[in-house]
Design an enzyme around this catalytic site. Sequence first.
Site, mmCIF file in Angstrom:
data_model
loop_
_atom_site.group_PDB
_atom_site.id
_atom_site.type_symbol
_atom_site.label_atom_id
_atom_site.label_comp_id
_atom_site.label_asym_id
_atom_site.label_seq_id
_atom_site.Cartn_x
_atom_site.Cartn_y
_atom_site.Cartn_z
ATOM 1 N N ASN A 128 44.976 55.315 29.211
ATOM 2 C CA ASN A 128 44.220 56.534 28.729
ATOM 3 C C ASN A 128 43.022 56.962 29.615
ATOM 4 O O ASN A 128 42.063 57.580 29.182
ATOM 5 C CB ASN A 128 44.209 57.296 27.029
ATOM 6 N N GLY A 130 41.411 55.894 32.999
ATOM 7 C CA GLY A 130 41.231 55.389 34.734
ATOM 8 C C GLY A 130 39.818 55.887 35.211
ATOM 9 O O GLY A 130 38.991 55.062 35.088
ATOM 10 N N SER A 131 40.053 57.040 36.200
ATOM 11 C CA SER A 131 39.016 57.306 35.867
ATOM 12 C C SER A 131 38.003 58.082 35.327
ATOM 13 O O SER A 131 37.007 57.546 35.183
ATOM 14 C CB SER A 131 38.919 58.863 37.286
ATOM 15 N N GLY A 340 62.722 53.109 63.116
ATOM 16 C CA GLY A 340 63.886 52.337 62.178
ATOM 17 C C GLY A 340 63.392 52.098 61.298
ATOM 18 O O GLY A 340 63.807 50.866 60.899
ATOM 19 N N GLU A 363 39.067 50.678 42.287
ATOM 20 C CA GLU A 363 38.129 50.367 42.129
ATOM 21 C C GLU A 363 37.710 51.474 42.217
ATOM 22 O O GLU A 363 36.872 51.764 43.047
ATOM 23 C CB GLU A 363 37.699 49.115 42.541
#
Length: 387
Positions: A128, A130-131, A340, A363
């Site tokens: 919970n 991250g940033s 393709g 990062e």
Amino acid sequence: MDYFLTEEQKMIQDLARKVAQEKVIPVREELDEKEEFPTEIMKVCADAGLFGVCIPEEYGGFGGGVFENCLAVEEMTKGCLGVAVSYAGSSLGAYPIMVYGSEDQKRKYLPDIATGKRLAAFGLTEANAGSDAGAIQTTAVLDGDEYVLNGTKQWITNGGEAEIYSIIVMTDKSRGPRGASAFIVEKDTPGFSFGKKEKKMGIRASATRELVFQDCRIPKENMISRPGMGFIITMKTFDKTRPGVGAHGVGLAQAALDEAVRYAREREQFGRKIISFQAVQHMLADMATSVEAARALVYAVARFVDTNPKDYSKVSGMAKVFASDVAMKVTTDAVQVFGGYGYMREYPVEKMMRDAKILQIFEGTNQIQRNVIGLKLSNEYASRRRS
Ligand SMILES: Cc1cc2nc3c(=O)[nH]c(=O)nc-3n(C[C@H](O)[C@H](O)[C@H](O)COP(=O)(O)OP(=O)(O)OC[C@H]3O[C@@H](n4cnc5c(N)ncnc54)[C@H](O)[C@@H]3O)c2cc1C
């Protein structure tokens, strides 16, 4: 373009290029397919002295800076981003010790990292947090001469493979982000184990794993710097390593461009080589221009960072954002040039496009980098108006 490298810098570049060409490219597809950590290649990097590139000479390293590190990272990435991230993850783990460690900590850990005897890793992120890194929940509580760690770190590069972990945890939750501190934890410390190993879209040769701390006791001497310095150490570490993420972008984009030009010169449609179609030529021209612009920015920023300026978060973030966006765009366009066939696993551009995405995420996501750059800009203009 000639970036006027010294003989020593050219030597580092050549060493990394040789490892990439001879050891990485032949096995990259297999490592990706099997999601296998490149243990043997890490040993080759160690024998070549590549882990010591940015570690000071007094601790057994080569004594280079961020710029030399970028040169090695770029070349390794041309081989495979997953392998290169495993390699660069060790210097990410070493930077907190290099920049803020005590003399004893430097003497104890840096020589083994420099020789590649032991890999390092950096652990900040949690499920919970991250940033919003200030939301981390893992704690370290002082008990006598030891800190007791509890909590789980998520998505840690080199998790399980590294032996030295620089981690950021809360020592005083009441102080919010100012209550975070940095510690060194060694693999095999009782109470320290490894959880889920992630299955990923790209960089599948790189190990990404949980670090689990359950009443894990470490000597209080393992704290890096002082209590409360955790986020300052984190920011300073990323300021040093973000040009390296940019270098990953440059290496990956260059490799994709090379593949695209080679293919466009061979593939025929309507009785002509597809490189003779102006639409294809223009795409290649834009790709080449972006790669060179990214390289020029990354090199300039890395060289600037090595002059130890007071504040370089803004330009360090710029190098990361610009070169990682270039890598995403250029690898996507390389797949387009292949048509393709580019979508098929038998050609390397498919993997390159999958690999590129992570550079915009880890990062500090590119959105967060833009927040930082925007804030710095705003502050700079405000202080100019005052003076
Ligand atoms: C393969 C891999 C390897 C990693 N290796 C490491 C490692 O070695 N060590 C480590 O500590 N961590 C590592 N990480 C974690 C990585 O740094 C985080 O994933 C990253 O910081 C983003 O956090 P999040 O994934 O929780 O996204 P979130 O923070 O949940 O963000 C989700 C989205 O919202 C956006 N967003 C969030 N906040 C804002 C805001 N304020 N303004 C604008 N946009 C916002 C983000 O840009 C993103 O697009 C790794 C991650 C991956 C996937």
